[in-house]
Design a protein around this motif. Structure first.
Motif, PDB file in Angstrom:
ATOM      1  N   ILE A  40      28.150 -32.828  21.870  1.00  0.00           N
ATOM      2  CA  ILE A  40      29.127 -33.618  21.127  1.00  0.00           C
ATOM      3  C   ILE A  40      29.263 -33.065  19.709  1.00  0.00           C
ATOM      4  O   ILE A  40      28.405 -32.318  19.225  1.00  0.00           O
ATOM      5  CB  ILE A  40      28.755 -35.119  21.072  1.00  0.00           C
ATOM      6  CG1 ILE A  40      27.521 -35.358  20.190  1.00  0.00           C
ATOM      7  CG2 ILE A  40      28.533 -35.671  22.462  1.00  0.00           C
ATOM      8  CD1 ILE A  40      27.248 -36.832  19.917  1.00  0.00           C
ATOM      9  N   ASP A  41      30.362 -33.430  19.065  1.00  0.00           N
ATOM     10  CA  ASP A  41      30.485 -33.192  17.624  1.00  0.00           C
ATOM     11  C   ASP A  41      30.944 -34.476  16.968  1.00  0.00           C
ATOM     12  O   ASP A  41      31.766 -35.207  17.513  1.00  0.00           O
ATOM     13  CB  ASP A  41      31.420 -32.013  17.327  1.00  0.00           C
ATOM     14  CG  ASP A  41      32.885 -32.330  17.529  1.00  0.00           C
ATOM     15  OD1 ASP A  41      33.535 -32.784  16.559  1.00  0.00           O
ATOM     16  OD2 ASP A  41      33.406 -32.110  18.649  1.00  0.00           O
ATOM     17  N   LEU A  42      30.378 -34.753  15.785  1.00  0.00           N
ATOM     18  CA  LEU A  42      30.667 -35.988  15.071  1.00  0.00           C
ATOM     19  C   LEU A  42      31.605 -35.738  13.902  1.00  0.00           C
ATOM     20  O   LEU A  42      31.489 -34.717  13.215  1.00  0.00           O
ATOM     21  CB  LEU A  42      29.378 -36.616  14.535  1.00  0.00           C
ATOM     22  CG  LEU A  42      28.347 -37.110  15.533  1.00  0.00           C
ATOM     23  CD1 LEU A  42      27.248 -37.866  14.797  1.00  0.00           C
ATOM     24  CD2 LEU A  42      28.964 -37.995  16.595  1.00  0.00           C
ATOM     25  N   ALA A  62      24.305 -31.244  19.408  1.00  0.00           N
ATOM     26  CA  ALA A  62      25.239 -32.057  18.614  1.00  0.00           C
ATOM     27  C   ALA A  62      25.577 -31.307  17.340  1.00  0.00           C
ATOM     28  O   ALA A  62      24.685 -30.806  16.651  1.00  0.00           O
ATOM     29  CB  ALA A  62      24.638 -33.412  18.281  1.00  0.00           C
ATOM     30  N   TYR A  63      26.870 -31.221  17.054  1.00  0.00           N
ATOM     31  CA  TYR A  63      27.342 -30.699  15.782  1.00  0.00           C
ATOM     32  C   TYR A  63      27.728 -31.885  14.903  1.00  0.00           C
ATOM     33  O   TYR A  63      28.471 -32.763  15.338  1.00  0.00           O
ATOM     34  CB  TYR A  63      28.546 -29.786  15.971  1.00  0.00           C
ATOM     35  CG  TYR A  63      28.188 -28.322  16.087  1.00  0.00           C
ATOM     36  CD1 TYR A  63      28.079 -27.526  14.942  1.00  0.00           C
ATOM     37  CD2 TYR A  63      27.968 -27.728  17.330  1.00  0.00           C
ATOM     38  CE1 TYR A  63      27.745 -26.178  15.035  1.00  0.00           C
ATOM     39  CE2 TYR A  63      27.634 -26.380  17.435  1.00  0.00           C
ATOM     40  CZ  TYR A  63      27.523 -25.616  16.284  1.00  0.00           C
ATOM     41  OH  TYR A  63      27.196 -24.288  16.371  1.00  0.00           O
ATOM     42  N   LEU A  64      27.225 -31.900  13.681  1.00  0.00           N
ATOM     43  CA  LEU A  64      27.470 -32.994  12.757  1.00  0.00           C
ATOM     44  C   LEU A  64      28.374 -32.529  11.623  1.00  0.00           C
ATOM     45  O   LEU A  64      28.084 -31.511  10.976  1.00  0.00           O
ATOM     46  CB  LEU A  64      26.153 -33.485  12.149  1.00  0.00           C
ATOM     47  CG  LEU A  64      24.989 -33.763  13.102  1.00  0.00           C
ATOM     48  CD1 LEU A  64      23.754 -34.146  12.299  1.00  0.00           C
ATOM     49  CD2 LEU A  64      25.353 -34.851  14.105  1.00  0.00           C
ATOM     50  N   ALA A  65      29.447 -33.256  11.371  1.00  0.00           N
ATOM     51  CA  ALA A  65      30.236 -32.987  10.169  1.00  0.00           C
ATOM     52  C   ALA A  65      29.351 -33.284   8.971  1.00  0.00           C
ATOM     53  O   ALA A  65      28.761 -34.371   8.867  1.00  0.00           O
ATOM     54  CB  ALA A  65      31.485 -33.846  10.140  1.00  0.00           C
ATOM     55  N   ALA A  66      29.220 -32.324   8.058  1.00  0.00           N
ATOM     56  CA  ALA A  66      28.316 -32.466   6.917  1.00  0.00           C
ATOM     57  C   ALA A  66      29.061 -32.589   5.603  1.00  0.00           C
ATOM     58  O   ALA A  66      28.768 -33.466   4.789  1.00  0.00           O
ATOM     59  CB  ALA A  66      27.360 -31.267   6.862  1.00  0.00           C
ATOM     60  N   THR A  67      30.030 -31.698   5.389  1.00  0.00           N
ATOM     61  CA  THR A  67      30.740 -31.636   4.114  1.00  0.00           C
ATOM     62  C   THR A  67      32.231 -31.433   4.355  1.00  0.00           C
ATOM     63  O   THR A  67      32.639 -30.956   5.418  1.00  0.00           O
ATOM     64  CB  THR A  67      30.204 -30.481   3.249  1.00  0.00           C
ATOM     65  OG1 THR A  67      30.227 -29.268   4.019  1.00  0.00           O
ATOM     66  CG2 THR A  67      28.789 -30.747   2.775  1.00  0.00           C
ATOM     67  N   ALA A  68      33.014 -31.770   3.340  1.00  0.00           N
ATOM     68  CA  ALA A  68      34.459 -31.548   3.381  1.00  0.00           C
ATOM     69  C   ALA A  68      34.910 -31.142   1.992  1.00  0.00           C
ATOM     70  O   ALA A  68      34.571 -31.822   1.001  1.00  0.00           O
ATOM     71  CB  ALA A  68      35.202 -32.796   3.847  1.00  0.00           C
ATOM     72  N   VAL A 217      33.623 -40.370  21.777  1.00  0.00           N
ATOM     73  CA  VAL A 217      32.945 -39.199  21.228  1.00  0.00           C
ATOM     74  C   VAL A 217      33.764 -37.951  21.504  1.00  0.00           C
ATOM     75  O   VAL A 217      34.568 -37.894  22.438  1.00  0.00           O
ATOM     76  CB  VAL A 217      31.533 -39.015  21.839  1.00  0.00           C
ATOM     77  CG1 VAL A 217      30.668 -40.220  21.541  1.00  0.00           C
ATOM     78  CG2 VAL A 217      31.595 -38.760  23.343  1.00  0.00           C
ATOM     79  N   ASN A 218      33.563 -36.948  20.660  1.00  0.00           N
ATOM     80  CA  ASN A 218      34.123 -35.625  20.903  1.00  0.00           C
ATOM     81  C   ASN A 218      33.150 -34.851  21.786  1.00  0.00           C
ATOM     82  O   ASN A 218      32.013 -34.602  21.376  1.00  0.00           O
ATOM     83  CB  ASN A 218      34.328 -34.885  19.577  1.00  0.00           C
ATOM     84  CG  ASN A 218      35.297 -35.590  18.654  1.00  0.00           C
ATOM     85  OD1 ASN A 218      36.269 -36.175  19.098  1.00  0.00           O
ATOM     86  ND2 ASN A 218      35.023 -35.528  17.362  1.00  0.00           N
ATOM     87  N   TRP A 219      33.587 -34.495  22.981  1.00  0.00           N
ATOM     88  CA  TRP A 219      32.710 -33.816  23.943  1.00  0.00           C
ATOM     89  C   TRP A 219      33.093 -32.345  24.034  1.00  0.00           C
ATOM     90  O   TRP A 219      34.251 -32.005  24.223  1.00  0.00           O
ATOM     91  CB  TRP A 219      32.830 -34.469  25.313  1.00  0.00           C
ATOM     92  CG  TRP A 219      31.724 -34.049  26.244  1.00  0.00           C
ATOM     93  CD1 TRP A 219      31.756 -33.035  27.169  1.00  0.00           C
ATOM     94  CD2 TRP A 219      30.405 -34.600  26.319  1.00  0.00           C
ATOM     95  NE1 TRP A 219      30.551 -32.933  27.809  1.00  0.00           N
ATOM     96  CE2 TRP A 219      29.706 -33.877  27.306  1.00  0.00           C
ATOM     97  CE3 TRP A 219      29.751 -35.626  25.637  1.00  0.00           C
ATOM     98  CZ2 TRP A 219      28.372 -34.152  27.635  1.00  0.00           C
ATOM     99  CZ3 TRP A 219      28.440 -35.905  25.963  1.00  0.00           C
ATOM    100  CH2 TRP A 219      27.756 -35.199  26.958  1.00  0.00           C
ATOM    101  N   ASP A 220      32.091 -31.481  23.861  1.00  0.00           N
ATOM    102  CA  ASP A 220      32.326 -30.041  23.772  1.00  0.00           C
ATOM    103  C   ASP A 220      31.550 -29.272  24.830  1.00  0.00           C
ATOM    104  O   ASP A 220      30.494 -29.727  25.289  1.00  0.00           O
ATOM    105  CB  ASP A 220      31.887 -29.542  22.396  1.00  0.00           C
ATOM    106  CG  ASP A 220      32.577 -30.262  21.254  1.00  0.00           C
ATOM    107  OD1 ASP A 220      33.685 -29.845  20.902  1.00  0.00           O
ATOM    108  OD2 ASP A 220      32.001 -31.242  20.734  1.00  0.00           O
ATOM    109  N   VAL A 221      32.067 -28.100  25.156  1.00  0.00           N
ATOM    110  CA  VAL A 221      31.361 -27.203  26.070  1.00  0.00           C
ATOM    111  C   VAL A 221      31.342 -25.804  25.483  1.00  0.00           C
ATOM    112  O   VAL A 221      32.200 -25.424  24.687  1.00  0.00           O
ATOM    113  CB  VAL A 221      32.015 -27.175  27.475  1.00  0.00           C
ATOM    114  CG1 VAL A 221      32.018 -28.560  28.098  1.00  0.00           C
ATOM    115  CG2 VAL A 221      33.428 -26.612  27.416  1.00  0.00           C
ATOM    116  N   VAL A 222      30.315 -25.033  25.897  1.00  0.00           N
ATOM    117  CA  VAL A 222      30.189 -23.638  25.490  1.00  0.00           C
ATOM    118  C   VAL A 222      30.700 -22.764  26.631  1.00  0.00           C
ATOM    119  O   VAL A 222      30.427 -23.041  27.810  1.00  0.00           O
ATOM    120  CB  VAL A 222      28.719 -23.312  25.165  1.00  0.00           C
ATOM    121  CG1 VAL A 222      28.565 -21.843  24.797  1.00  0.00           C
ATOM    122  CG2 VAL A 222      28.226 -24.208  24.039  1.00  0.00           C
TER     123      VAL A 222
END
Length: 224
Positions: A40-42, A62-68, A217-222
């Protein structure tokens, strides 16, 4: 003999079909036989997460949004970052790129906020046409800014940056064929075809529902 549906009956059938379709959509994810690594990514907005449930739902990372930009930092990032390894999830951080702020300052904001850890996934930068920037740069200037941001972050992290490009940004700038970094694309349900070369990650759904997370949730695949 032709059968005509009464309006009320037709509306009821359509409502049932809509509910069935929505139920399938919120529980769907790509096949694990084809895409072994999923996660997922947040976003930057706050969500209450129970990471053990996320792992149980089939997430590997999980990828987390950290900064903008240069000033925004997500308040829950630190606690979520620390919780991920305990839940058996790999962790990565995302920066939301501003088209109107200096690339080096944005990279410094990310580098000073996100810890450098050996177990971290490659850092990611998200390129989209956001409301914070009305005067968009030209293509050459944006490509140069992305390269300068990526180089500075890679020097800190010791890993190549992955570039997440929205459909709108790609339509305006044709970035994916020109940025020499792994590409992350987005598109619900069907593999997106807007990238100029093969993608490394795909956000396959932004409506999936899983236990332990409030809201979709945002669901992602590689890529295999």
């Amino acid at each position: 003999m032709t059968r005509y549906w009464k309006p009320a009956a037709l509306l009821a059938v359509l409502a049932i079909l809509g509910m069935v379709g929505w139920s399938l959509a919120v529980h769907w994810r790509p096949s694990t036989q084809r895409f072994a690594l999923q996660g997922i990514d947040l976003p930057m907005t706050s969500q209450r997460i129970e990471w053990g449930f996320v792992r149980a739902a089939g997430a590997d990372f999980a990828y987390l949004a950290a900064t903008a930009g240069t000033r925004q930092r997500k308040a829950e990032f630190e606690s979520d970052w620390e919780a991920l390894p305990e839940a058996g999830l790999r962790r990565g951080a995302v920066h939301l790129f501003s088209l109107c702020e200096p690339a080096e300052d944005q990279a410094d904001a990310f580098n000073t906020f996100v810890p450098r850890t050996d177990d971290a996934l490659p850092p990611a930068v998200d390129i989209d046409l956001r409301d914070d920037c009305a005067a968009h740069p030209d293509r050459a200037a944006l490509l140069d800014a992305i390269r300068r941001f990526a180089t500075r972050v890679e020097t800190h992290a010791g890993k190549p940056v992955i570039v997440r490009v929205s459909r709108a940004a790609e339509r305006e700038y044709q970035l994916t064929s020109a940025v020499n970094r792994p590409i992350w694309v987005m598109g619900n349900g069907m593999e997106p075809g807007y990238a100029g070369r093969p993608w490394r990650m795909w956000r396959a759904s932004d409506v999936r529902r899983i236990d332990g997370v409030e809201g979709p949730v945002n669901w992602d695949v590689v890529a295999p």
